[in-house]
Scaffold this active site. Structure first.
Site, short mmCIF file in Angstrom:
data_model
loop_
_atom_site.label_atom_id
_atom_site.label_comp_id
_atom_site.label_asym_id
_atom_site.label_seq_id
_atom_site.Cartn_x
_atom_site.Cartn_y
_atom_site.Cartn_z
N ASP A 1 49.67 109.17 108.59
CA ASP A 1 48.65 109.07 109.63
C ASP A 1 48.49 110.46 110.26
O ASP A 1 47.73 111.29 109.77
CB ASP A 1 49.10 107.99 110.62
N GLU B 1 56.20 107.18 100.77
CA GLU B 1 55.73 106.72 102.09
C GLU B 1 54.64 105.67 101.92
O GLU B 1 53.87 105.72 100.97
CB GLU B 1 55.15 107.91 102.88
N GLY C 1 58.54 100.62 106.22
CA GLY C 1 57.22 100.33 105.68
C GLY C 1 57.04 100.48 104.18
O GLY C 1 56.24 99.76 103.58
P1 IMP Z 1 52.58 109.57 111.22
O1 IMP Z 1 53.90 110.11 111.64
O2 IMP Z 1 51.56 109.64 112.32
O3 IMP Z 1 52.06 110.14 109.93
O4 IMP Z 1 52.76 108.02 111.04
C1 IMP Z 1 53.42 107.50 110.00
C2 IMP Z 1 53.98 106.12 110.32
O5 IMP Z 1 53.22 105.42 111.31
C3 IMP Z 1 53.88 105.29 109.07
O6 IMP Z 1 55.02 105.45 108.28
C4 IMP Z 1 53.73 103.90 109.64
O7 IMP Z 1 55.00 103.35 109.90
C5 IMP Z 1 52.99 104.09 110.94
N1 IMP Z 1 51.54 103.85 110.78
C6 IMP Z 1 50.56 104.78 110.82
N2 IMP Z 1 49.34 104.23 110.65
C7 IMP Z 1 49.56 102.91 110.47
C8 IMP Z 1 48.69 101.78 110.20
O8 IMP Z 1 47.45 101.87 110.11
N3 IMP Z 1 49.30 100.57 110.07
C9 IMP Z 1 50.65 100.39 110.16
N4 IMP Z 1 51.50 101.42 110.38
C10 IMP Z 1 50.96 102.67 110.54
MG MG Z 2 56.57 104.20 107.62
#
Ligand code: IMP
Ligand code: MG
Length: 180
Positions: free
Chosen positions: A107, A103, A49
């Site tokens: 999320d 990053e 991403g």
């Molecule tokens: P976390 O581990 O929950 O912080 O999620 C991080 C990863 O989830 C990011 O690096 C993204 O790849 C994916 N992600 C989280 N939210 C979104 C979004 O709104 N759109 C697209 N990808 C997301």
């Molecule tokens: Mg990512």
């Protein structure tokens, strides 16, 4: 301009313009350069991403810097401990390096909070996080995010490297899911 795109049958509306993103990244690069004036930062984008953000952040960075990539796989659906596996990278020597993780979006914070201990085994001198987007209300795993581009609502976004089920990474601006 309020553009709309449809991806996998879901409607997204424009949310952050190319110009707003470009300007904010310039500010982030200047802040990082200020903090790392006495150090050589090694930017470490997390694939896939963050490839677009990383490309723009590095070109906006006004001083010497290094670059390496990692690719992680997180088991997001799984409750257990949300194990993160390093798929590519960390084969180079990071010991003594001042690492800035790059990053696209934080999320829940699970991916990074799982990855940080793995990164520490490489004995870097320091680690900081730069995330273009942060969803503060979704954060479940406490993380210190030193450089935040935009704090956004807990709603799905796509474009500028971010995908919806594999699509949308090539969109030059960031779109937000229209319906709730
Ligand atoms: P976390 O581990 O929950 O912080 O999620 C991080 C990863 O989830 C990011 O690096 C993204 O790849 C994916 N992600 C989280 N939210 C979104 C979004 O709104 N759109 C697209 N990808 C997301
Ligand atoms: Mg990512």
């Amino acid at each position: 301009m309020s553009k709309e795109v449809v991806i996998h049958g879901r409607a997204f509306e424009s949310f952050l313009s190319e110009e707003a993103i470009r300007r904010r990244i310039g500010e982030m690069a200047a802040m990082i350069a200020d903090d790392y004036a006495e150090r050589l930062p090694l930017f470490l984008p997390i694939l896939n991403g963050s490839f677009v953000f990383a490309a723009d952040l590095l070109r906006a960075y006004p001083a010497e810097c290094e670059l390496a990539f990692v690719k992680l796989s997180s088991y997001r659906g799984m409750r257990s401990s949300g194990r993160v596996e390093t798929l590519i990278g960390l084969d180079l020597d990071l010991s003594g390096k001042d690492i800035v993780i790059v990053e696209d979006i934080v999320d829940s914070g699970r991916t990074l909070s799982d990855f940080l201990p793995v990164l520490q085994t490489a004995r870097p001198a320091s680690v900081a996080i730069a995330s273009l987007l942060v969803k503060p209300d979704a954060l479940e795993f406490p993380l210190e995010i030193a450089y935040r581009g935009f704090e956004i609502p807990t709603r799905f976004v796509v474009g500028y490297g971010l995908d919806y089920d594999g699509l949308g990474r090539n969109l030059p601006e960031i779109y937000q899911l229209k319906e709730r």
